[in-house]
Design an enzyme around this catalytic site. Structure first.
Site, PDB file in Angstrom:
ATOM      1  N   ASP A  13       0.826  -1.203   0.000  1.00 44.14           N
ATOM      2  CA  ASP A  13       0.000   0.000   0.000  1.00 44.14           C
ATOM      3  C   ASP A  13       0.866   1.262   0.000  1.00 44.14           C
ATOM      4  O   ASP A  13       2.068   1.215   0.255  1.00 44.14           O
ATOM      5  CB  ASP A  13      -0.894   0.015   1.238  1.00 44.14           C
ATOM      6  CG  ASP A  13      -2.042  -0.984   1.156  1.00 44.14           C
ATOM      7  OD1 ASP A  13      -2.176  -1.661   0.121  1.00 44.14           O
ATOM      8  OD2 ASP A  13      -2.799  -1.080   2.139  1.00 44.14           O
ATOM      9  N   HIS A 134      -7.404   3.506   1.498  1.00 45.15           N
ATOM     10  CA  HIS A 134      -6.403   3.978   2.452  1.00 45.15           C
ATOM     11  C   HIS A 134      -7.046   4.017   3.836  1.00 45.15           C
ATOM     12  O   HIS A 134      -8.128   4.579   4.026  1.00 45.15           O
ATOM     13  CB  HIS A 134      -5.938   5.374   2.033  1.00 45.15           C
ATOM     14  CG  HIS A 134      -4.813   5.930   2.839  1.00 45.15           C
ATOM     15  ND1 HIS A 134      -3.656   5.245   3.102  1.00 45.15           N
ATOM     16  CD2 HIS A 134      -4.667   7.157   3.444  1.00 45.15           C
ATOM     17  CE1 HIS A 134      -2.843   5.997   3.817  1.00 45.15           C
ATOM     18  NE2 HIS A 134      -3.440   7.157   4.050  1.00 45.15           N
TER      19      HIS A 134
END
Length: 332
Positions: A13, A134
């Site tokens: 990520d 996120h």
């Protein structure tokens, strides 16, 4: 050719957060452990990250961001329920609190998600392989519905469902981290309904994958990541799987070289998470040969999320992996 018992996608990520984070992520991809990345299109290094993705043919999805930094959509120029008076997103907990209070306008969430999907296409010249959130914003109540609608409209086939079996019993997690992980898991379970209604569903035996069978990463983040814990988390996911069935799984990771302020972030500088030595710890675990060797030894095939499309019912015979190799005693 025998199918492996586990097909594992390892997603890094925060690609695009800063050049140092991106350098580490690319190293982990070239080492063969990271198989996919999720790009922050509002990250300060998004453009250079997109170039790295093209150069190294890295499977790249969108890391949809509603909680950190500046927006990329119409909210940049207008008052928005998504933003503070200073023009920044409200933060991981601030966004959740505003949403729970009914202060977030969901049409503005839709506008921002669509703007980020469009920005991704501008940067990469194609649609994302997947979209996740996120700080797991995509599974929040209300947001998950808008998220599913936007992905359906943009033709995105894959997402993340952050449900990690047994995370509430992971004693090594500090109480706040464990409580947050349990909340994320609860939200993710509740999001399955809206996801399924908009074509994002777990539908393995008809050749369509919308999310993986299992997810790992809430219990192995930062200093808590180790080969033993990753394997143990996969072992928990394998419990009660019918004999002869292959499993798909995703490991969420946040590797990289720590950010050095003021470089990095999404418009307001890097946060403590990105500056921490724990990013480097994850990088070391992921690039060391031990993890890849143990995964291979236990019949785990590392793959990109698009590779899951290649699995079809009746093709090959799953190999005879069992839980025992995963559960061999080893240091945490």
């Amino acid at each position: 050719m025998a199918w492996p018992r586990v097909q594992l996608v390892v997603t890094a990520d925060d690609f695009g957060y800063c050049p140092r984070r991106d350098k580490g992520i690319v190293e982990a991809f070239l080492a063969g452990t990271v198989t996919s990345v999720s790009l922050l299109v509002n990250g300060t290094a998004a453009e250079s990250a997109a170039e790295l993705a093209r150069r190294h043919s890295i499977p790249t999805g969108l890391h949809a961001n509603l909680s950190e930094g500046r927006p990329v959509g119409p909210a940049r120029h207008n008052a928005s329920s998504l933003l503070s008076p200073e023009g920044f997103f409200l933060g991981k907990m601030g966004f959740r609190e505003a949403l729970a209070a009914g202060d977030v306008a969901l049409p503005q969430v839709r506008e921002e998600l669509e703007a980020q999907l469009s920005r991704f296409r501008e940067l990469l010249g194609r649609s994302p392989t997947h979209v996740d959130g996120h700080q797991h914003v995509h599974v929040l109540p209300g947001v998950c519905q808008v998220f599913a609608e936007a992905l359906q409209a943009f033709g995105v086939r894959f997402t993340r469902l952050p449900v990690e079996r047994g995370v509430g019993t992971c004693a090594w997690l500090e109480a706040p981290a464990r409580a947050f992980a349990c909340t994320v898991e609860r939200d993710a379970r509740d999001a399955m309904g809206p996801f399924s209604r908009h074509g994002l569903r777990q539908h393995l035996y008809r050749g369509t994958h919308r999310w993986t069978d299992a997810f790992v990463g809430l219990s192995t983040c930062g200093r808590h990541m180790s080969t033993h814990r990753v394997l143990a988390s996969l072992a928990r996911a394998l419990e009660d799987i019918p004999a002869g069935r292959a499993l798909t799984a995703e490991l969420m990771a946040h590797p990289g070289y720590p950010s050095v302020p003021p470089a990095g972030g999404c418009g307001e500088g890097p946060d403590a998470f990105s500056c921490s030595w724990e990013r480097l710890h994850e990088l070391h675990v992921l690039t060391a040969p031990t993890l890849r060797a143990r995964l291979a030894q236990n019949g785990v095939q590392l793959c990109a999320i698009d590779d899951l499309d290649s699995k079809r019912p009746g093709e090959g015979v799953p190999c005879e992996a069992t839980l025992e190799p995963f559960l061999e005693p080893s240091p945490p």
